[in-house]
Design an enzyme around this catalytic site. Structure first.
Site, PDB file in Angstrom:
ATOM      1  N   GLY A 318      67.266  34.294  42.159  1.00 40.83           N
ATOM      2  CA  GLY A 318      66.726  33.408  43.188  1.00 40.83           C
ATOM      3  C   GLY A 318      66.791  34.055  44.559  1.00 40.83           C
ATOM      4  O   GLY A 318      66.640  35.271  44.712  1.00 40.83           O
ATOM      5  N   SER A 319      67.060  33.244  45.576  1.00 37.07           N
ATOM      6  CA  SER A 319      66.934  33.713  46.958  1.00 37.07           C
ATOM      7  C   SER A 319      67.963  34.754  47.371  1.00 37.07           C
ATOM      8  O   SER A 319      67.756  35.446  48.380  1.00 37.07           O
ATOM      9  CB  SER A 319      67.006  32.523  47.923  1.00 37.07           C
ATOM     10  OG  SER A 319      65.872  31.693  47.769  1.00 37.07           O
ATOM     11  N   THR A 320      69.060  34.911  46.642  1.00 37.54           N
ATOM     12  CA  THR A 320      69.988  35.989  46.996  1.00 37.54           C
ATOM     13  C   THR A 320      69.322  37.348  46.838  1.00 37.54           C
ATOM     14  O   THR A 320      69.700  38.317  47.498  1.00 37.54           O
ATOM     15  CB  THR A 320      71.269  35.937  46.130  1.00 37.54           C
ATOM     16  OG1 THR A 320      70.910  35.959  44.738  1.00 37.54           O
ATOM     17  CG2 THR A 320      72.098  34.699  46.431  1.00 37.54           C
TER      18      THR A 320
END
Length: 597
Positions: A318-320
């Protein structure tokens, strides 16, 4: 007539003379052969008595002696400060020697009651005609002393060691455990088994032809050699901090599991690795409800319980993962911090309308603000600028496509699209961390390079090996790969990620008195229709020169599942505990602006 007679006499004498010559030749031949055979036998005898004396002496000793093993003490596993993580407890092995038992029924009765073994099982071993038969291993000292004091004929009590883990379930999937033979089964116990194992000794006793020990004959004793000690990078106090934080959020969010990794991003030394719920290393085969399981089901559940999810399980980051995309774009020169973008709440890619987490959109924003806002349309645009070739170039440079080489078994590889199959949609989803999977430890190795100046480190636990006399046998070296990115890009990314915490969606990861950099993430598990999520957050501090990098993954939390809301506070707690402990000085408090995803 007379001449004829004389001729006959002469011929007879010649025949007799020839017979005597032949007989003499046969005797000489026989004599020579006897001499040759005698010489050969003498040579063979001399060879056996002198040349092979040691060999046949040992063979004779083997026949005349009974050998009982003395187990070597396994090497101790320490944390970085010398705290014992895995040690040994003295135990015994109880055995019987059939030919020496004078009262079989008494032996069967006593061993069955004292050791808690069914009488029929003991009887089979006692009545088996063999040189020695093991009844039970890992018998505690109190019980074995009781049996020894009874002085039962034919019952042997031999010293042994059992692995003991003083912290029970702490770092269970990392440390691992040993089997009945004291060999490593999982974790560091198996990775470093060759160093930890010692050399067993033995007790040799003289026996007669019936295998009965001869009284008055001295025993030969070969002392065991203890295994080497193993020093790890684990810090027991940081491990405790992390374990408690994981337990707290596991209970609060009723999550399926929580994983935490904390490491030094400068050299890859892992301070803590948590996979809760953990299991008790001193009872690694105990599992709830096991009595009602088939053997196949039990094995499946045990393997699941022992599995190190930080290393062996992949997930969509995801956004990491936007840390990677932003770094690659800056390094490739396809974006600058001041570049502007527009987010209406979605982006159309070919025939797909891919939305931002903020449905109403972020409007106009710079690249830095796009990172702070974790804006999907910004990253889809940045990914398009990189292009497929550029994306895969940096996937390779920053190690995403390779395993890290961590020194525990079972590391999983990244699951990534084949380059030739990546179209515009795949490139868009990859740019914000979806449609592929990697391991938590793989992500942290890459982020370490982003914030340490560009060196890909090898995450690891092994520090050194010492012998029982404390002399160093080996110091482990883990050579990183320099030049993954430039120091300039690394400095830019540290500054940007610091603003994510001070001004953006990672504000709940902030720590009073420290500049913290970080990135939150929320990924939907497959299948998408399941509505199950992994909330995550990574954080590092001090932002300008990080001494610790941490990652938190909360699997299937109930209720709120956004990483910025439930994983970021865990990062804050971890860093608040760890930074003063690691010697990072707390600065005067500054008032940070709060900004939420």
């Amino acid at each position: 007539m007379l001449i004829s007679y004389i001729n006959k006499l002469y011929m007879a004498s010649e025949i007799m003379k020839n017979c005597k010559t032949a007989q003499r030749q046969r005797l000489i031949f026989a004599y020579v052969m006897v001499c040759i055979l005698t010489a050969a036998l003498l040579c063979r005898l001399a060879y056996l008595m002198l040349g092979k004396a040691d060999y046949y002496g040992a063979r004779a000793k083997d026949v005349q002696q009974r050998e009982r093993s003395i187990k070597a003490e396994r090497g101790i596993i320490y944390d970085r400060n010398g705290v014992v993580l895995a040690g040994n407890k003295p135990v015994s092995t109880i055995s019987v020697i059939h030919n020496q038992i004078t009262d079989p029924e008494k032996v069967i009765s006593v061993l069955s009651k004292t050791l808690g073994i069914e009488e029929e099982k003991v009887r089979k071993r006692v009545e088996k005609v063999s040189s020695i038969e093991r009844i039970k291993s890992n018998v505690d000292k109190k019980t074995s002393d009781k049996i020894r004091d009874m002085a039962l004929d034919g019952v042997m009590v031999d010293e042994d060691y059992k692995r003991y883990y003083p912290y029970g379930n702490l770092a269970s999937r990392v440390i691992g455990f040993t089997g009945a033979d004291n060999q490593g089964i999982i974790g560091l116990e198996v990775s470093y088994d060759s160093y930890l194992q010692g050399e067993d000794g033995s007790i040799l006793t003289m026996t007669n032809a019936r295998g009965i020990e001869i009284e008055g004959k001295a025993e030969d004793r070969i002392e065991p050699v203890a295994g080497n000690s193993f020093y790890t990078s684990i810090d027991i106090n940081i491990q405790k901090f992390a374990a408690q934080a994981a337990e707290d959020v596991l209970e609060a969010k009723k999550a399926k599991s929580v994983r935490i990794i904390m490491l030094n991003p400068q050299n890859g030394e892992i301070y803590a690795m948590v996979n809760v719920p953990e299991f008790d290393l001193n009872n690694p085969y105990e599992i709830e409800g096991s009595s009602n399981m088939t053997q196949e089901k039990l094995n499946e559940e045990l393997n699941k319980m022992w599995r190190n999810g930080c290393v062996s399980d992949t997930y969509e980051p995801g956004s990491t993962f936007k840390v990677f995309t932003a770094t690659s774009a800056l390094e490739a020169g396809v974006v600058k911090e001041t570049d502007t973008f527009s987010c209406p709440g979605y982006k159309v890619v070919e025939d797909r309308r891919i939305r931002c987490h903020k449905v109403s959109g972020h409007g106009g924003e710079t690249f830095v603000q796009g990172v702070q806002n974790s804006c999907n349309p910004v990253f889809m645009e940045v990914g398009a600028r990189l292009g497929t070739d550029g994306m895969f170039e940096y996937l390779d440079k920053l190690g995403i496509l390779k395993k890290t080489g961590i020194d525990v078994p079972g590391e999983a590889a990244t699951i990534m699209h084949k380059k030739e199959n990546v179209g515009a949609v795949e490139l868009a989803t990859m740019s914000f961390g979806q449609s592929f999977q990697l391991t938590p430890v793989r992500l942290l190795s890459t982020v370490s390079a982003v914030i340490n100046g560009g060196t890909l480190v090898v995450p690891h636990f092994g520090v050194s090996i010492e012998s029982s006399d404390k002399s160093v046998v080996r110091k482990f070296q883990y050579d990183g790969t320099e030049g993954a990115i430039s120091k300039e890009t690394s400095d830019k990314m540290k500054a940007i990620l610091e603003t994510v915490v001070s001004e953006g969606g990672g504000s709940k990861a902030s720590v009073d008195g420290y500049k913290v950099g970080g990135k939150t993430g929320t990924s939907e598990k497959l299948p998408r229709s399941s509505n199950k999520y992994i909330a995550s957050c990574l954080g590092f501090a001090p932002a300008e020169n990080p001494v610790v990098l941490a990652l938190v993954l909360i699997d299937e939390p109930e209720g709120i599942y956004y990483g910025g809301q439930i994983a970021a506070p865990v990062i804050s707690k971890l860093l608040d505990d760890a930074l003063p402990y690691l010697g990072a000085e707390r600065q005067e408090e500054t008032e940070d602006a709060a900004f939420h995803e």
